[in-house]
Design a protein around this motif. Structure first.
Motif, PDB file in Angstrom:
ATOM      1  N   ARG A 174     -28.525 -43.950  -6.269  1.00  0.00           N
ATOM      2  CA  ARG A 174     -29.220 -45.121  -6.803  1.00  0.00           C
ATOM      3  C   ARG A 174     -28.225 -46.229  -7.054  1.00  0.00           C
ATOM      4  NH1 ARG A 174     -28.757 -41.574 -10.894  1.00  0.00           N
ATOM      5  NH2 ARG A 174     -30.680 -40.510 -10.489  1.00  0.00           N
ATOM      6  N   THR A 175     -28.741 -47.430  -7.164  1.00  0.00           N
ATOM      7  CA  THR A 175     -27.902 -48.595  -7.423  1.00  0.00           C
ATOM      8  C   THR A 175     -27.529 -48.620  -8.906  1.00  0.00           C
ATOM      9  OG1 THR A 175     -29.731 -50.053  -7.998  1.00  0.00           O
ATOM     10  CG2 THR A 175     -29.165 -49.880  -5.639  1.00  0.00           C
ATOM     11  N   PRO A 176     -26.501 -49.399  -9.279  1.00  0.00           N
ATOM     12  CA  PRO A 176     -26.175 -49.543 -10.704  1.00  0.00           C
ATOM     13  C   PRO A 176     -27.370 -50.060 -11.516  1.00  0.00           C
ATOM     14  CG  PRO A 176     -24.355 -50.318  -9.388  1.00  0.00           C
ATOM     15  CD  PRO A 176     -25.493 -50.031  -8.431  1.00  0.00           C
ATOM     16  N   LYS A 177     -28.145 -50.969 -10.934  1.00  0.00           N
ATOM     17  CA  LYS A 177     -29.318 -51.506 -11.636  1.00  0.00           C
ATOM     18  C   LYS A 177     -30.333 -50.402 -11.912  1.00  0.00           C
ATOM     19  CE  LYS A 177     -32.789 -55.172 -11.292  1.00  0.00           C
ATOM     20  NZ  LYS A 177     -33.270 -56.287 -10.485  1.00  0.00           N
ATOM     21  N   GLU A 178     -30.569 -49.550 -10.921  1.00  0.00           N
ATOM     22  CA  GLU A 178     -31.504 -48.439 -11.113  1.00  0.00           C
ATOM     23  C   GLU A 178     -30.979 -47.464 -12.162  1.00  0.00           C
ATOM     24  OE1 GLU A 178     -33.407 -48.189  -6.624  1.00  0.00           O
ATOM     25  OE2 GLU A 178     -31.453 -47.284  -7.019  1.00  0.00           O
ATOM     26  N   SER A 179     -29.683 -47.209 -12.132  1.00  0.00           N
ATOM     27  CA  SER A 179     -29.078 -46.320 -13.124  1.00  0.00           C
ATOM     28  C   SER A 179     -29.196 -46.900 -14.522  1.00  0.00           C
ATOM     29  CB  SER A 179     -27.602 -46.072 -12.791  1.00  0.00           C
ATOM     30  OG  SER A 179     -27.494 -45.370 -11.573  1.00  0.00           O
ATOM     31  N   ALA A 180     -29.012 -48.209 -14.642  1.00  0.00           N
ATOM     32  CA  ALA A 180     -29.103 -48.864 -15.955  1.00  0.00           C
ATOM     33  C   ALA A 180     -30.494 -48.697 -16.552  1.00  0.00           C
ATOM     34  CB  ALA A 180     -28.739 -50.335 -15.837  1.00  0.00           C
ATOM     35  N   ARG A 181     -31.517 -48.713 -15.719  1.00  0.00           N
ATOM     36  CA  ARG A 181     -32.883 -48.523 -16.224  1.00  0.00           C
ATOM     37  C   ARG A 181     -33.032 -47.165 -16.917  1.00  0.00           C
ATOM     38  NH1 ARG A 181     -35.159 -50.075 -10.936  1.00  0.00           N
ATOM     39  NH2 ARG A 181     -35.049 -52.328 -10.932  1.00  0.00           N
ATOM     40  N   VAL A 182     -32.430 -46.139 -16.324  1.00  0.00           N
ATOM     41  CA  VAL A 182     -32.495 -44.798 -16.909  1.00  0.00           C
ATOM     42  C   VAL A 182     -31.790 -44.795 -18.266  1.00  0.00           C
ATOM     43  CG1 VAL A 182     -31.867 -42.372 -16.614  1.00  0.00           C
ATOM     44  CG2 VAL A 182     -32.604 -43.711 -14.636  1.00  0.00           C
ATOM     45  N   VAL A 183     -30.613 -45.409 -18.331  1.00  0.00           N
ATOM     46  CA  VAL A 183     -29.844 -45.451 -19.577  1.00  0.00           C
ATOM     47  C   VAL A 183     -30.628 -46.187 -20.661  1.00  0.00           C
ATOM     48  CG1 VAL A 183     -27.735 -46.299 -20.673  1.00  0.00           C
ATOM     49  CG2 VAL A 183     -27.642 -45.277 -18.386  1.00  0.00           C
ATOM     50  N   VAL A 184     -31.194 -47.331 -20.325  1.00  0.00           N
ATOM     51  CA  VAL A 184     -31.963 -48.108 -21.305  1.00  0.00           C
ATOM     52  C   VAL A 184     -33.175 -47.311 -21.773  1.00  0.00           C
ATOM     53  CG1 VAL A 184     -33.381 -50.176 -21.626  1.00  0.00           C
ATOM     54  CG2 VAL A 184     -31.150 -50.344 -20.510  1.00  0.00           C
ATOM     55  N   ARG A 185     -33.862 -46.659 -20.852  1.00  0.00           N
ATOM     56  CA  ARG A 185     -35.033 -45.849 -21.239  1.00  0.00           C
ATOM     57  C   ARG A 185     -34.627 -44.770 -22.237  1.00  0.00           C
ATOM     58  NH1 ARG A 185     -37.055 -40.988 -19.792  1.00  0.00           N
ATOM     59  NH2 ARG A 185     -35.657 -40.728 -18.038  1.00  0.00           N
ATOM     60  N   LEU A 186     -33.545 -44.066 -21.960  1.00  0.00           N
ATOM     61  CA  LEU A 186     -33.110 -42.994 -22.854  1.00  0.00           C
ATOM     62  C   LEU A 186     -32.602 -43.529 -24.192  1.00  0.00           C
ATOM     63  CD1 LEU A 186     -31.352 -40.711 -20.239  1.00  0.00           C
ATOM     64  CD2 LEU A 186     -33.532 -40.292 -21.399  1.00  0.00           C
ATOM     65  N   ALA A 187     -31.931 -44.654 -24.162  1.00  0.00           N
ATOM     66  CA  ALA A 187     -31.374 -45.222 -25.391  1.00  0.00           C
ATOM     67  C   ALA A 187     -32.440 -45.805 -26.298  1.00  0.00           C
ATOM     68  CB  ALA A 187     -30.329 -46.278 -25.049  1.00  0.00           C
ATOM     69  N   THR A 188     -33.624 -46.040 -25.778  1.00  0.00           N
ATOM     70  CA  THR A 188     -34.681 -46.653 -26.594  1.00  0.00           C
ATOM     71  C   THR A 188     -35.832 -45.690 -26.899  1.00  0.00           C
ATOM     72  OG1 THR A 188     -35.694 -47.585 -24.597  1.00  0.00           O
ATOM     73  CG2 THR A 188     -34.157 -49.002 -25.810  1.00  0.00           C
ATOM     74  N   LEU A 189     -35.638 -44.426 -26.653  1.00  0.00           N
ATOM     75  CA  LEU A 189     -36.669 -43.440 -26.987  1.00  0.00           C
ATOM     76  C   LEU A 189     -36.780 -43.288 -28.500  1.00  0.00           C
ATOM     77  CD1 LEU A 189     -35.865 -40.620 -24.423  1.00  0.00           C
ATOM     78  CD2 LEU A 189     -37.857 -42.121 -24.413  1.00  0.00           C
ATOM     79  N   ASP A 190     -37.956 -42.854 -28.962  1.00  0.00           N
ATOM     80  CA  ASP A 190     -38.104 -42.609 -30.393  1.00  0.00           C
ATOM     81  C   ASP A 190     -37.519 -41.239 -30.739  1.00  0.00           C
ATOM     82  OD1 ASP A 190     -40.002 -40.663 -29.707  1.00  0.00           O
ATOM     83  OD2 ASP A 190     -41.689 -42.000 -30.052  1.00  0.00           O
ATOM     84  N   ALA A 191     -37.635 -40.866 -31.995  1.00  0.00           N
ATOM     85  CA  ALA A 191     -37.012 -39.636 -32.488  1.00  0.00           C
ATOM     86  C   ALA A 191     -37.569 -38.379 -31.827  1.00  0.00           C
ATOM     87  CB  ALA A 191     -37.175 -39.552 -34.000  1.00  0.00           C
ATOM     88  N   ASP A 192     -38.752 -38.461 -31.214  1.00  0.00           N
ATOM     89  CA  ASP A 192     -39.342 -37.294 -30.565  1.00  0.00           C
ATOM     90  C   ASP A 192     -38.934 -37.147 -29.105  1.00  0.00           C
ATOM     91  OD1 ASP A 192     -40.720 -36.596 -32.884  1.00  0.00           O
ATOM     92  OD2 ASP A 192     -42.390 -37.926 -32.383  1.00  0.00           O
ATOM     93  N   GLY A 193     -38.015 -37.996 -28.641  1.00  0.00           N
ATOM     94  CA  GLY A 193     -37.574 -37.943 -27.251  1.00  0.00           C
ATOM     95  C   GLY A 193     -36.784 -36.677 -26.957  1.00  0.00           C
ATOM     96  N   PRO A 194     -36.512 -36.425 -25.681  1.00  0.00           N
ATOM     97  CA  PRO A 194     -35.783 -35.211 -25.302  1.00  0.00           C
ATOM     98  C   PRO A 194     -34.366 -35.213 -25.880  1.00  0.00           C
ATOM     99  CG  PRO A 194     -35.903 -36.713 -23.447  1.00  0.00           C
ATOM    100  CD  PRO A 194     -36.760 -37.294 -24.541  1.00  0.00           C
ATOM    101  N   THR A 195     -33.850 -34.036 -26.107  1.00  0.00           N
ATOM    102  CA  THR A 195     -32.494 -33.910 -26.616  1.00  0.00           C
ATOM    103  C   THR A 195     -31.801 -32.743 -25.922  1.00  0.00           C
ATOM    104  OG1 THR A 195     -31.154 -33.693 -28.618  1.00  0.00           O
ATOM    105  CG2 THR A 195     -33.187 -32.450 -28.567  1.00  0.00           C
ATOM    106  N   GLY A 196     -30.520 -32.891 -25.693  1.00  0.00           N
ATOM    107  CA  GLY A 196     -29.752 -31.816 -25.076  1.00  0.00           C
ATOM    108  C   GLY A 196     -30.105 -31.564 -23.630  1.00  0.00           C
ATOM    109  N   THR A 197     -30.569 -32.590 -22.921  1.00  0.00           N
ATOM    110  CA  THR A 197     -30.962 -32.424 -21.524  1.00  0.00           C
ATOM    111  C   THR A 197     -30.240 -33.443 -20.654  1.00  0.00           C
ATOM    112  OG1 THR A 197     -32.802 -33.984 -21.689  1.00  0.00           O
ATOM    113  CG2 THR A 197     -33.299 -31.681 -22.187  1.00  0.00           C
ATOM    114  N   PHE A 198     -30.251 -33.197 -19.367  1.00  0.00           N
ATOM    115  CA  PHE A 198     -29.795 -34.180 -18.388  1.00  0.00           C
ATOM    116  C   PHE A 198     -31.047 -34.808 -17.806  1.00  0.00           C
ATOM    117  CE2 PHE A 198     -26.144 -31.404 -18.616  1.00  0.00           C
ATOM    118  CZ  PHE A 198     -25.111 -32.326 -18.669  1.00  0.00           C
ATOM    119  N   GLN A 199     -31.076 -36.152 -17.791  1.00  0.00           N
ATOM    120  CA  GLN A 199     -32.256 -36.872 -17.349  1.00  0.00           C
ATOM    121  C   GLN A 199     -31.892 -37.872 -16.256  1.00  0.00           C
ATOM    122  OE1 GLN A 199     -35.527 -36.892 -19.001  1.00  0.00           O
ATOM    123  NE2 GLN A 199     -34.837 -35.063 -20.088  1.00  0.00           N
TER     124      GLN A 199
END
Length: 109
Positions: free
Chosen positions: A76-101
């Motif tokens: 994936r492009t850096p832009k596509e990768s950044a979307r994944v990072v932003v999604r994970l960084a903005t999850l609420d407290a019930d988001g996944p933990t201890g996983t690779f996404q």
């Protein structure tokens, strides 16, 4: 107060027929594994003050046997990768933990 920490470390190992020597392997481990611990520990005092502290550790799929042997897996492009990072960084407290996404969800490691 600090709510999120995103950390990405990389220390490439040059390929050779014999593999890396011991000092190179130790530098890579220090950067990629111990470095994560150092950054997280440094951020803990501020993270503890947050109502929803989040640590997102960013990795490439290059270390995943599943990812590098899956013929359907595409880069994936850096832009596509950044979307994944932003999604994970903005999850609420019930988001996944201890996983690779990735963009599709949990990645088998």
């Amino acid at each position: 107060m600090l709510r999120r920490v995103a950390d990405r470390r990389a220390f490439p190992l040059r390929s050779s027929t014999r593999g890396p020597d011991s000092p190179t392997a130790l530098r890579a481990f220090d950067t990629n594994a111990v470095g994560l611990v150092r950054v997280t520990q440094a951020a803990l005092p501020l993270l503890r003050k947050s109502a929803n502290p989040t640590v997102v550790t960013i990795s490439s799929s290059a270390g995943s046997f599943w990812a590098v042997t899956n013929p359907d897996r595409v880069g994936r492009t850096p832009k596509e990768s950044a979307r994944v990072v932003v999604r994970l960084a903005t999850l609420d407290a019930d988001g996944p933990t201890g996983t690779f996404q990735d963009e599709s969800g949990e990645v088998p490691w």
